[in-house]
Design an enzyme around this catalytic site. Structure first.
Site, PDB file in Angstrom:
ATOM      1  N   ASP A  26     -17.871 -53.413  12.430  1.00  0.00           N
ATOM      2  CA  ASP A  26     -18.208 -52.514  13.528  1.00  0.00           C
ATOM      3  C   ASP A  26     -17.172 -52.635  14.641  1.00  0.00           C
ATOM      4  O   ASP A  26     -16.640 -53.713  14.892  1.00  0.00           O
ATOM      5  CB  ASP A  26     -19.598 -52.873  14.061  1.00  0.00           C
ATOM      6  CG  ASP A  26     -20.178 -51.800  14.953  1.00  0.00           C
ATOM      7  OD1 ASP A  26     -19.684 -50.655  14.926  1.00  0.00           O
ATOM      8  OD2 ASP A  26     -21.136 -52.106  15.690  1.00  0.00           O
ATOM      9  N   GLY A  27     -16.902 -51.524  15.298  1.00  0.00           N
ATOM     10  CA  GLY A  27     -16.049 -51.543  16.484  1.00  0.00           C
ATOM     11  C   GLY A  27     -14.750 -50.775  16.367  1.00  0.00           C
ATOM     12  O   GLY A  27     -13.925 -50.805  17.291  1.00  0.00           O
ATOM     13  N   GLY A  29     -14.201 -47.539  16.516  1.00  0.00           N
ATOM     14  CA  GLY A  29     -14.118 -46.495  17.538  1.00  0.00           C
ATOM     15  C   GLY A  29     -13.842 -47.058  18.915  1.00  0.00           C
ATOM     16  O   GLY A  29     -13.017 -46.522  19.673  1.00  0.00           O
ATOM     17  N   ARG A  30     -14.506 -48.150  19.263  1.00  0.00           N
ATOM     18  CA  ARG A  30     -14.300 -48.759  20.576  1.00  0.00           C
ATOM     19  C   ARG A  30     -12.899 -49.357  20.692  1.00  0.00           C
ATOM     20  O   ARG A  30     -12.287 -49.335  21.762  1.00  0.00           O
ATOM     21  CB  ARG A  30     -15.368 -49.825  20.823  1.00  0.00           C
ATOM     22  CG  ARG A  30     -16.653 -49.266  21.418  1.00  0.00           C
ATOM     23  CD  ARG A  30     -17.786 -50.249  21.334  1.00  0.00           C
ATOM     24  NE  ARG A  30     -18.333 -50.296  19.975  1.00  0.00           N
ATOM     25  CZ  ARG A  30     -19.290 -51.126  19.593  1.00  0.00           C
ATOM     26  NH1 ARG A  30     -19.774 -52.002  20.454  1.00  0.00           N
ATOM     27  NH2 ARG A  30     -19.754 -51.094  18.363  1.00  0.00           N
ATOM     28  N   TRP A  31     -12.400 -49.901  19.581  1.00  0.00           N
ATOM     29  CA  TRP A  31     -11.034 -50.426  19.574  1.00  0.00           C
ATOM     30  C   TRP A  31     -10.043 -49.313  19.910  1.00  0.00           C
ATOM     31  O   TRP A  31      -9.113 -49.515  20.723  1.00  0.00           O
ATOM     32  CB  TRP A  31     -10.732 -51.019  18.202  1.00  0.00           C
ATOM     33  CG  TRP A  31      -9.400 -51.682  18.058  1.00  0.00           C
ATOM     34  CD1 TRP A  31      -9.109 -52.998  18.241  1.00  0.00           C
ATOM     35  CD2 TRP A  31      -8.165 -51.055  17.667  1.00  0.00           C
ATOM     36  NE1 TRP A  31      -7.771 -53.234  17.996  1.00  0.00           N
ATOM     37  CE2 TRP A  31      -7.163 -52.057  17.647  1.00  0.00           C
ATOM     38  CE3 TRP A  31      -7.810 -49.750  17.329  1.00  0.00           C
ATOM     39  CZ2 TRP A  31      -5.844 -51.789  17.295  1.00  0.00           C
ATOM     40  CZ3 TRP A  31      -6.491 -49.477  16.989  1.00  0.00           C
ATOM     41  CH2 TRP A  31      -5.520 -50.488  16.972  1.00  0.00           C
ATOM     42  N   HIS A  43     -10.038 -46.548  12.698  1.00  0.00           N
ATOM     43  CA  HIS A  43     -10.391 -46.711  11.290  1.00  0.00           C
ATOM     44  C   HIS A  43      -9.187 -47.192  10.473  1.00  0.00           C
ATOM     45  O   HIS A  43      -9.328 -48.017   9.563  1.00  0.00           O
ATOM     46  CB  HIS A  43     -10.928 -45.399  10.723  1.00  0.00           C
ATOM     47  CG  HIS A  43     -12.239 -44.979  11.333  1.00  0.00           C
ATOM     48  ND1 HIS A  43     -13.300 -45.840  11.484  1.00  0.00           N
ATOM     49  CD2 HIS A  43     -12.652 -43.770  11.833  1.00  0.00           C
ATOM     50  CE1 HIS A  43     -14.310 -45.194  12.051  1.00  0.00           C
ATOM     51  NE2 HIS A  43     -13.945 -43.947  12.264  1.00  0.00           N
ATOM     52  N   ASN A  74     -24.205 -42.809   8.006  1.00  0.00           N
ATOM     53  CA  ASN A  74     -22.915 -42.344   8.529  1.00  0.00           C
ATOM     54  C   ASN A  74     -22.662 -40.865   8.289  1.00  0.00           C
ATOM     55  O   ASN A  74     -21.747 -40.278   8.896  1.00  0.00           O
ATOM     56  CB  ASN A  74     -21.765 -43.156   7.938  1.00  0.00           C
ATOM     57  CG  ASN A  74     -21.636 -44.540   8.524  1.00  0.00           C
ATOM     58  OD1 ASN A  74     -21.081 -45.445   7.908  1.00  0.00           O
ATOM     59  ND2 ASN A  74     -22.173 -44.752   9.738  1.00  0.00           N
ATOM     60  N   TRP A  75     -23.458 -40.233   7.420  1.00  0.00           N
ATOM     61  CA  TRP A  75     -23.311 -38.795   7.219  1.00  0.00           C
ATOM     62  C   TRP A  75     -23.631 -38.012   8.495  1.00  0.00           C
ATOM     63  O   TRP A  75     -23.285 -36.830   8.602  1.00  0.00           O
ATOM     64  CB  TRP A  75     -24.232 -38.325   6.094  1.00  0.00           C
ATOM     65  CG  TRP A  75     -23.857 -38.858   4.745  1.00  0.00           C
ATOM     66  CD1 TRP A  75     -24.520 -39.813   4.029  1.00  0.00           C
ATOM     67  CD2 TRP A  75     -22.736 -38.468   3.936  1.00  0.00           C
ATOM     68  NE1 TRP A  75     -23.884 -40.053   2.833  1.00  0.00           N
ATOM     69  CE2 TRP A  75     -22.786 -39.242   2.754  1.00  0.00           C
ATOM     70  CE3 TRP A  75     -21.689 -37.551   4.102  1.00  0.00           C
ATOM     71  CZ2 TRP A  75     -21.838 -39.122   1.738  1.00  0.00           C
ATOM     72  CZ3 TRP A  75     -20.749 -37.428   3.100  1.00  0.00           C
ATOM     73  CH2 TRP A  75     -20.826 -38.209   1.937  1.00  0.00           C
ATOM     74  N   ARG A  77     -22.323 -38.499  11.291  1.00  0.00           N
ATOM     75  CA  ARG A  77     -21.132 -38.433  12.143  1.00  0.00           C
ATOM     76  C   ARG A  77     -20.457 -37.063  12.017  1.00  0.00           C
ATOM     77  O   ARG A  77     -20.712 -36.316  11.067  1.00  0.00           O
ATOM     78  CB  ARG A  77     -20.160 -39.546  11.757  1.00  0.00           C
ATOM     79  CG  ARG A  77     -20.717 -40.929  12.016  1.00  0.00           C
ATOM     80  CD  ARG A  77     -19.684 -42.011  11.852  1.00  0.00           C
ATOM     81  NE  ARG A  77     -20.219 -43.331  12.181  1.00  0.00           N
ATOM     82  CZ  ARG A  77     -19.497 -44.431  12.292  1.00  0.00           C
ATOM     83  NH1 ARG A  77     -18.184 -44.380  12.090  1.00  0.00           N
ATOM     84  NH2 ARG A  77     -20.061 -45.576  12.603  1.00  0.00           N
ATOM     85  N   ARG A 200     -27.773 -56.315  15.498  1.00  0.00           N
ATOM     86  CA  ARG A 200     -28.775 -55.724  14.608  1.00  0.00           C
ATOM     87  C   ARG A 200     -28.163 -55.614  13.214  1.00  0.00           C
ATOM     88  O   ARG A 200     -26.946 -55.699  13.058  1.00  0.00           O
ATOM     89  CB  ARG A 200     -29.225 -54.353  15.107  1.00  0.00           C
ATOM     90  CG  ARG A 200     -28.096 -53.354  15.318  1.00  0.00           C
ATOM     91  CD  ARG A 200     -28.618 -52.021  15.837  1.00  0.00           C
ATOM     92  NE  ARG A 200     -27.517 -51.103  16.105  1.00  0.00           N
ATOM     93  CZ  ARG A 200     -26.877 -51.009  17.262  1.00  0.00           C
ATOM     94  NH1 ARG A 200     -27.230 -51.792  18.273  1.00  0.00           N
ATOM     95  NH2 ARG A 200     -25.900 -50.150  17.422  1.00  0.00           N
TER      96      ARG A 200
END
Length: 246
Positions: A26-27, A29-31, A43, A74-75, A77, A200
């Site tokens: 995870d992360g 997008g934030r990266w 990605h 994820n679909w 998105r 989570r």
């Protein structure tokens, strides 16, 4: 007889080394956002992290590594992001499959990946076939995977067998259920890591994580590397696992 957690495979200098590690990556997008880059750049950087971590896991002697690459949720998105993710999956398979074959890694896929485009399904099938005879560590990739759907599918199959008279419901136990899971041929899950600070499980390996050690790190997935994995394994080695006992 109900299945029982298998013992950890080996002891290293820093403690026990888990046989099976799973990671919620995870992360991305934030990266990318922190660097004022498009999400696809995150990605792409995440694919580089996959390479680093899978190589590090092999060097540590981890028997199985399971990566949450694309969830059934994820679909939801945006279509362009899903398209980018599918493209990166194609790139990873084409560029890294030879290394997996050479390093004796067996590729496993959990989840209903056949919902993907036909050309990607063919690539995945070919990758699985090329590594099927390998006898080394397992790299399991979760594609279009959701743990609740996995458990519902198991319940449905067992119910159908019982209705046909092929299964006595009184014989259903945890061992039988585990034999029907997508992860039936993987070692019991020892350590589950989630990057990016989220705390989570996000519908990932809910049954398998029953007695796994959980580790949540603030590190964004593209920044996760072999040293970060080694730190996680060291923390795991310091924990006491009792499986309900004393």
């Amino acid at each position: 007889m109900s299945a029982r957690p298998a013992p950890v495979a080996r002891i290293a200098d820093g403690g026990a080394v888990p046989r099976h590690v799973a990671i919620i990556m995870d992360g991305n997008g934030r990266w990318a956002k922190k660097r004022f880059l498009p999400r696809v750049a995150g990605h792409k950087a995440g694919i580089d992290a996959v390479r680093r971590v899978t190589r590090a896991a092999r060097s540590m002697g981890i028997d199985a590594l399971t990566l949450y690459a694309f969830s059934s949720e994820n679909w939801r998105r945006p279509e362009d992001e899903i398209s980018d993710l599918m493209t990166l999956m194609r790139v990873f398979i084409r560029s890294d499959l030879d290394e997996l074959v050479r390093e004796n890694v067996r590729l496993r896929v959990i989840g209903d990946y056949r919902r993907f485009s036909s050309d990607l399904v063919v690539l995945v099938d070919e990758a699985i076939a090329r590594t099927a005879a390998n006898t080394g560590p397992i790299l399991a990739v979760a594609l279009n995977y959701g743990s609740q759907a996995e458990l519902a599918n198991v319940a449905r199959r067992l119910a159908e067998r019982a209705m046909r008279g092929d299964l006595d419901p009184a014989t259903i136990d945890t061992g039988l259920i585990e034999s029907q899971l997508d992860t039936y041929d993987l070692p019991p899950l020892d350590l589950l890591i989630r990057t990016s600070g989220e705390v989570r499980l996000s519908n990932f390996l809910l049954w398998q994580a029953a007695y796994a050690e959980l580790l949540f790190t603030e590190t964004l997935w593209p920044d996760f590397d072999g040293a970060a994995l080694a730190d996680a394994v060291a923390i795991f080695g310091q924990r006491q696992r009792r499986f309900g006992g004393l």
